[in-house]
Write a protein that holds these residues in place. Structure first.
Motif, PDB file in Angstrom:
ATOM      1  N   UNK A  87      36.718  47.894  34.164  1.00  0.00           N
ATOM      2  CA  UNK A  87      36.544  46.491  34.530  1.00  0.00           C
ATOM      3  C   UNK A  87      37.916  45.841  34.572  1.00  0.00           C
ATOM      4  N   UNK A  88      38.194  45.129  35.644  1.00  0.00           N
ATOM      5  CA  UNK A  88      39.458  44.422  35.810  1.00  0.00           C
ATOM      6  C   UNK A  88      39.152  42.934  35.946  1.00  0.00           C
ATOM      7  N   UNK A  89      39.780  42.137  35.104  1.00  0.00           N
ATOM      8  CA  UNK A  89      39.628  40.694  35.230  1.00  0.00           C
ATOM      9  C   UNK A  89      40.410  40.211  36.446  1.00  0.00           C
ATOM     10  N   UNK A  90      39.831  39.299  37.184  1.00  0.00           N
ATOM     11  CA  UNK A  90      40.484  38.775  38.386  1.00  0.00           C
ATOM     12  C   UNK A  90      41.718  37.943  38.056  1.00  0.00           C
ATOM     13  N   UNK A  91      41.893  37.612  36.802  1.00  0.00           N
ATOM     14  CA  UNK A  91      43.061  36.834  36.392  1.00  0.00           C
ATOM     15  C   UNK A  91      44.288  37.715  36.137  1.00  0.00           C
ATOM     16  N   UNK A  92      44.150  39.026  36.254  1.00  0.00           N
ATOM     17  CA  UNK A  92      45.272  39.936  36.019  1.00  0.00           C
ATOM     18  C   UNK A  92      46.321  39.775  37.114  1.00  0.00           C
ATOM     19  N   UNK A  93      47.561  40.084  36.761  1.00  0.00           N
ATOM     20  CA  UNK A  93      48.657  40.010  37.730  1.00  0.00           C
ATOM     21  C   UNK A  93      48.607  41.226  38.648  1.00  0.00           C
ATOM     22  N   UNK A  94      49.267  41.163  39.804  1.00  0.00           N
ATOM     23  CA  UNK A  94      49.316  42.332  40.685  1.00  0.00           C
ATOM     24  C   UNK A  94      49.846  43.575  39.948  1.00  0.00           C
TER      25      UNK A  94
END
Length: 129
Positions: free
Chosen positions: A107-114
């Motif tokens: 799961x990856x949070x959409x708030x993560x940086x590129x």
């Protein structure tokens, strides 16, 4: 990625938000072959013709939620072995527990940086070898 001579891994990104799709594609297209679709239904049509190495699936979508798409992928013999990592804007404990209960590959949070997203995917593919 280190191995430029290798073929790029193929990603399918499923998200109802066109801005998010453009953003993710922009972040990842240098290292990956990125295809994007805006719904679960479109994803199933895409998967009849192409097989990605990984699906990045938005958890919260209208019409067919990411959870529903994931369950259908798992039930279909032709797609059940495809790894799925959810993309989500939910960072509350209840939401993350719901996602974990489905048992995706991550799961990856959409708030993560590129850079964080790229590192996550690189780690995923290295551990999948």
């Amino acid at each position: 990625m280190e191995f430029q001579s290798e073929a790029k891994k193929k990603l399918l990104v499923v998200d109802d938000d066109p801005i998010m799709l453009r953003t993710i594609r922009g972040w990842l297209s240098e290292d990956y072959d990125v295809s994007v679709v805006t719904s679960g239904q479109t994803a199933f049509a895409f998967l009849k013709k192409f097989t990605p190495d990984l699906i990045l699936l938005d958890y919260e979508m209208p019409v067919m939620s990411g959870a529903e798409v994931f369950k259908k992928l798992c039930e279909d013999e032709s797609t059940s072995s495809l790894p799925v990592i959810f993309l989500t804007g939910r960072d509350d404990e209840k939401g993350l527990e719901e996602i974990k209960a489905l048992n995706p590959k991550g799961c990856i949070l959409k708030t993560r940086t590129p850079a964080e997203v790229k590192q996550y995917l690189e780690s995923f593919f290295l551990s999948a070898v």
